[in-house]
Design a protein around this motif. Structure first.
Motif, PDB file in Angstrom:
ATOM      1  N   GLY A   1      47.881  43.274  50.499  1.00  0.00           N
ATOM      2  CA  GLY A   1      47.835  43.891  49.179  1.00  0.00           C
ATOM      3  C   GLY A   1      46.940  43.132  48.226  1.00  0.00           C
ATOM      4  O   GLY A   1      46.201  43.724  47.437  1.00  0.00           O
ATOM      5  N   ALA A   2      46.991  41.793  48.296  1.00  0.00           N
ATOM      6  CA  ALA A   2      46.150  40.983  47.410  1.00  0.00           C
ATOM      7  C   ALA A   2      44.673  41.170  47.713  1.00  0.00           C
ATOM      8  O   ALA A   2      43.836  41.306  46.820  1.00  0.00           O
ATOM      9  CB  ALA A   2      46.544  39.513  47.528  1.00  0.00           C
ATOM     10  N   VAL A   3      44.314  41.194  49.023  1.00  0.00           N
ATOM     11  CA  VAL A   3      42.918  41.397  49.421  1.00  0.00           C
ATOM     12  C   VAL A   3      42.423  42.759  48.974  1.00  0.00           C
ATOM     13  O   VAL A   3      41.301  42.922  48.461  1.00  0.00           O
ATOM     14  CB  VAL A   3      42.768  41.230  50.948  1.00  0.00           C
ATOM     15  CG1 VAL A   3      41.365  41.623  51.394  1.00  0.00           C
ATOM     16  CG2 VAL A   3      43.068  39.799  51.354  1.00  0.00           C
ATOM     17  N   PHE A   4      43.250  43.777  49.179  1.00  0.00           N
ATOM     18  CA  PHE A   4      42.869  45.132  48.774  1.00  0.00           C
ATOM     19  C   PHE A   4      42.641  45.193  47.273  1.00  0.00           C
ATOM     20  O   PHE A   4      41.692  45.823  46.792  1.00  0.00           O
ATOM     21  CB  PHE A   4      43.962  46.112  49.191  1.00  0.00           C
ATOM     22  CG  PHE A   4      43.668  47.530  48.811  1.00  0.00           C
ATOM     23  CD1 PHE A   4      42.736  48.273  49.515  1.00  0.00           C
ATOM     24  CD2 PHE A   4      44.313  48.118  47.736  1.00  0.00           C
ATOM     25  CE1 PHE A   4      42.461  49.578  49.158  1.00  0.00           C
ATOM     26  CE2 PHE A   4      44.040  49.414  47.368  1.00  0.00           C
ATOM     27  CZ  PHE A   4      43.116  50.154  48.088  1.00  0.00           C
ATOM     28  N   ALA A   5      43.504  44.524  46.543  1.00  0.00           N
ATOM     29  CA  ALA A   5      43.356  44.512  45.092  1.00  0.00           C
ATOM     30  C   ALA A   5      42.047  43.843  44.675  1.00  0.00           C
ATOM     31  O   ALA A   5      41.336  44.312  43.778  1.00  0.00           O
ATOM     32  CB  ALA A   5      44.545  43.793  44.452  1.00  0.00           C
ATOM     33  N   LEU A   6      41.684  42.729  45.374  1.00  0.00           N
ATOM     34  CA  LEU A   6      40.426  42.052  45.063  1.00  0.00           C
ATOM     35  C   LEU A   6      39.231  42.949  45.352  1.00  0.00           C
ATOM     36  O   LEU A   6      38.260  42.986  44.592  1.00  0.00           O
ATOM     37  CB  LEU A   6      40.324  40.753  45.868  1.00  0.00           C
ATOM     38  CG  LEU A   6      41.240  39.609  45.431  1.00  0.00           C
ATOM     39  CD1 LEU A   6      41.112  38.433  46.398  1.00  0.00           C
ATOM     40  CD2 LEU A   6      40.913  39.171  44.015  1.00  0.00           C
ATOM     41  N   LEU A   7      39.287  43.692  46.490  1.00  0.00           N
ATOM     42  CA  LEU A   7      38.190  44.598  46.825  1.00  0.00           C
ATOM     43  C   LEU A   7      38.045  45.699  45.784  1.00  0.00           C
ATOM     44  O   LEU A   7      36.930  46.072  45.407  1.00  0.00           O
ATOM     45  CB  LEU A   7      38.430  45.204  48.212  1.00  0.00           C
ATOM     46  CG  LEU A   7      38.313  44.243  49.396  1.00  0.00           C
ATOM     47  CD1 LEU A   7      38.657  44.961  50.699  1.00  0.00           C
ATOM     48  CD2 LEU A   7      36.909  43.659  49.482  1.00  0.00           C
ATOM     49  N   VAL A   8      39.164  46.231  45.371  1.00  0.00           N
ATOM     50  CA  VAL A   8      39.116  47.281  44.351  1.00  0.00           C
ATOM     51  C   VAL A   8      38.501  46.756  43.062  1.00  0.00           C
ATOM     52  O   VAL A   8      37.654  47.388  42.432  1.00  0.00           O
ATOM     53  CB  VAL A   8      40.530  47.844  44.098  1.00  0.00           C
ATOM     54  CG1 VAL A   8      40.526  48.769  42.890  1.00  0.00           C
ATOM     55  CG2 VAL A   8      41.028  48.588  45.324  1.00  0.00           C
ATOM     56  N   VAL A   9      38.911  45.538  42.683  1.00  0.00           N
ATOM     57  CA  VAL A   9      38.369  44.948  41.462  1.00  0.00           C
ATOM     58  C   VAL A   9      36.867  44.688  41.599  1.00  0.00           C
ATOM     59  O   VAL A   9      36.076  44.956  40.692  1.00  0.00           O
ATOM     60  CB  VAL A   9      39.118  43.642  41.126  1.00  0.00           C
ATOM     61  CG1 VAL A   9      38.433  42.913  39.974  1.00  0.00           C
ATOM     62  CG2 VAL A   9      40.565  43.956  40.769  1.00  0.00           C
ATOM     63  N   ALA A  10      36.442  44.162  42.786  1.00  0.00           N
ATOM     64  CA  ALA A  10      35.022  43.879  43.005  1.00  0.00           C
ATOM     65  C   ALA A  10      34.203  45.162  42.981  1.00  0.00           C
ATOM     66  O   ALA A  10      33.116  45.220  42.391  1.00  0.00           O
ATOM     67  CB  ALA A  10      34.834  43.155  44.335  1.00  0.00           C
TER      68      ALA A  10
END
Length: 503
Positions: free
Chosen positions: A131-140
């Motif tokens: 979930g944290a990685v996905f959130a970072l990708l979405v933010v990027a």
């Protein structure tokens, strides 16, 4: 313990009341009375009483693995332990002693439960990481999209002008507007490739830009750079070599006008800007006479013959082909000549020059020499026949006797030649020597070269132009040739403005 004794005393009193005052139901049976066939139950002992208040419920998957209990000291039958005598003993699971099998089962279940609990914990941790990685990708992704959107509203970097010193840039065949924009930015012509591209796509003239070299001012506004490129006035290093042109200048016998040679044409095309430095005619002439033939781009199939040329100033004759060529005007005279010769050799070899000679018995360099004769002697429609005349005469050992070879070494030229000119012995005069000249006598076209590689079939040995319209007659009879020469003289074709008669 007080509650325990109180509840026990209360139950004891209830039993005593039932015993003394028995109650009967509709069936006539007292459910508390012992049946006849069953023996009287033994009185409940305090030690056998199962006190539910001391049993603490436990979930099976949370039961820790049972540890082995220390072995108890042996005692006599009926002997109660010190704890029982003190009244502190607790029943072990509803009056039953805990067995080893049950402890073993609990231990196994406890280990399985521990593993399951650990697995659930690991899955929860992995879900948090994903979930944290996905959130970072979405933010990027959101940040990048925002950057692009913001960039679309930000104008590309551009110079305000005015343009500075001229910079020479090259447009290669097949270059796109994006590639040209990158070169312009790298050479400092424009502030950014984006600005040039935006100006280029708005100018329809970009579709007609030709490959070559262009001189454009550095630090130019993008729109001005595009306009300079499209307009064509900025093009430099572009030279047109006409068919039959010589390396050096010639002068007309009648008018005295100068017929510019290839070196003169190159010098004029090398100028960058109205006040820029140009390579001079004299510098090119000196470079062309160099003994560094490899540095000049002379091909291997011409190296031996060129090295044996009796006049160094003429050793490169014919190696620059007729056509339109581009060269870098910022190069040295030697570099410019090498670039032009290399390009011309590629054009020659593309005709099959290196594979020719089976019919004509000529080497590649001899084929080039013969092509220069055809270029100077024939119109395009007659090139195949003139090439056959050359081949036939060489094969039977007959002199070529071409006026073009006589004129080659003369400063002033005309179609007709004098007896004195024809008697002059040079390495090129075919009236005074057998075989081909030592070098080509002009820049041949590809058409002339192909004509010699594949001459038209025929037995012709003679040809002559009989009128001013350029009509040329061919024959294999010498008597017929003399008659045609007389006809040419009557029409004024072979009359010399100096003296003597044509031949």
């Amino acid at each position: 313990m007080t509650d325990r004794w109180a509840r026990a005393e209360e139950r004891y009193r209830a039993r005593e009341a039932d015993r003394r005052y028995p109650r009967r139901d509709d069936w006539g049976l007292d459910p508390r009375a012992p049946r006849a066939e069953e023996p009287m139950a033994e009185p409940v002992s305090w030690d056998d009483y199962d006190d539910d208040t001391n049993v603490i419920p436990r979930y099976e998957d949370e039961v820790p693995e049972a540890e082995p209990e220390p072995a108890a000291a042996p005692r006599r039958v009926g002997q109660r332990g010190a704890a029982a005598e003190r009244g502190d003993a607790k029943p072990s699971g509803r009056g039953r002693p805990a067995g080893r099998g049950k402890a073993s089962g609990r231990g196994k279940k406890s280990r399985i439960a521990s593993r399951k609990a650990a697995e659930r914990k690991r899955r929860r941790r992995n879900m948090w990481v994903v979930g944290a990685v996905f959130a970072l990708l979405v933010v990027a992704a959101g940040g990048f999209a925002g950057y692009k959107v913001m960039s679309s509203f930000t104008p590309a970097a551009d110079f305000a002008g005015p343009p500075g010193e001229l910079v020479v840039v090259q447009v290669h065949p097949g270059d796109t507007a994006t590639q040209i924009a990158a070169v312009m930015h790298e050479r400092g012509v424009v502030a950014s490739s984006e600005a040039f591209y935006e100006a280029a796509v708005q100018n329809t003239g970009m579709n007609s830009v030709q490959p070559g070299y262009y001189a454009i001012g550095e630090r130019s506004p993008a729109a001005d750079a595009v306009a300079a490129l499209v307009g064509g006035q900025s093009r430099v290093g572009n030279v047109v070599v006409s068919e039959g042109r010589l390396l050096h200048d010639k002068h007309d016998v009648g008018t005295g006008g100068r017929y510019d040679g290839i070196y003169r044409k190159i010098a004029e095309a090398s100028c960058v800007g109205p006040d820029g430095r140009c390579v001079t005619y004299e510098e090119l002439d000196a470079a062309g006479a160099s003994l560094d033939l490899a540095g000049l781009g002379v091909p291997a199939w011409a190296m031996q013959a060129v090295s044996e040329c009796p006049d160094r100033a003429r050793q490169l004759e014919g190696l620059i082909a007729a056509g339109t060529w581009d060269f870098d005007p910022t190069g040295t005279p030697q570099e410019i000549l090498r670039q032009l010769i290399t390009t011309s050799v590629q054009a020659y070899e593309s005709t099959g020059l290196l594979q020719s000679g089976a019919d004509t018995e000529l080497s590649p360099y001899e084929t080039l020499i013969a092509a220069s004769l055809v270029e100077r002697e024939a119109k395009p429609e007659d090139m195949g026949k003139v090439a056959r005349v050359i081949v036939n005469r060489l094969q039977v050992g007959q002199m070529l006797q071409f006026d073009s070879t006589v004129n080659y070494t003369l400063d002033t030229t005309e179609v007709a030649t004098t007896d004195a000119d024809r008697a002059r012995v040079t390495a090129w005069n075919t009236y005074a020597m057998e075989g081909l000249p030592k070098t080509p006598i002009a820049a041949p076209s590809v058409a002339a070269l192909e004509a010699v590689e594949n001459p038209e079939p025929g037995a012709w040995l003679y040809f002559v132009t009989v009128d001013k319209q350029g009509t040329t007659k061919f024959t294999d009879s010498y008597q017929e040739h003399l008659r045609l020469v007389t006809q040419a003289q009557s029409s004024g074709i072979l009359d010399s403005s100096r003296s003597g008669s044509g031949g």
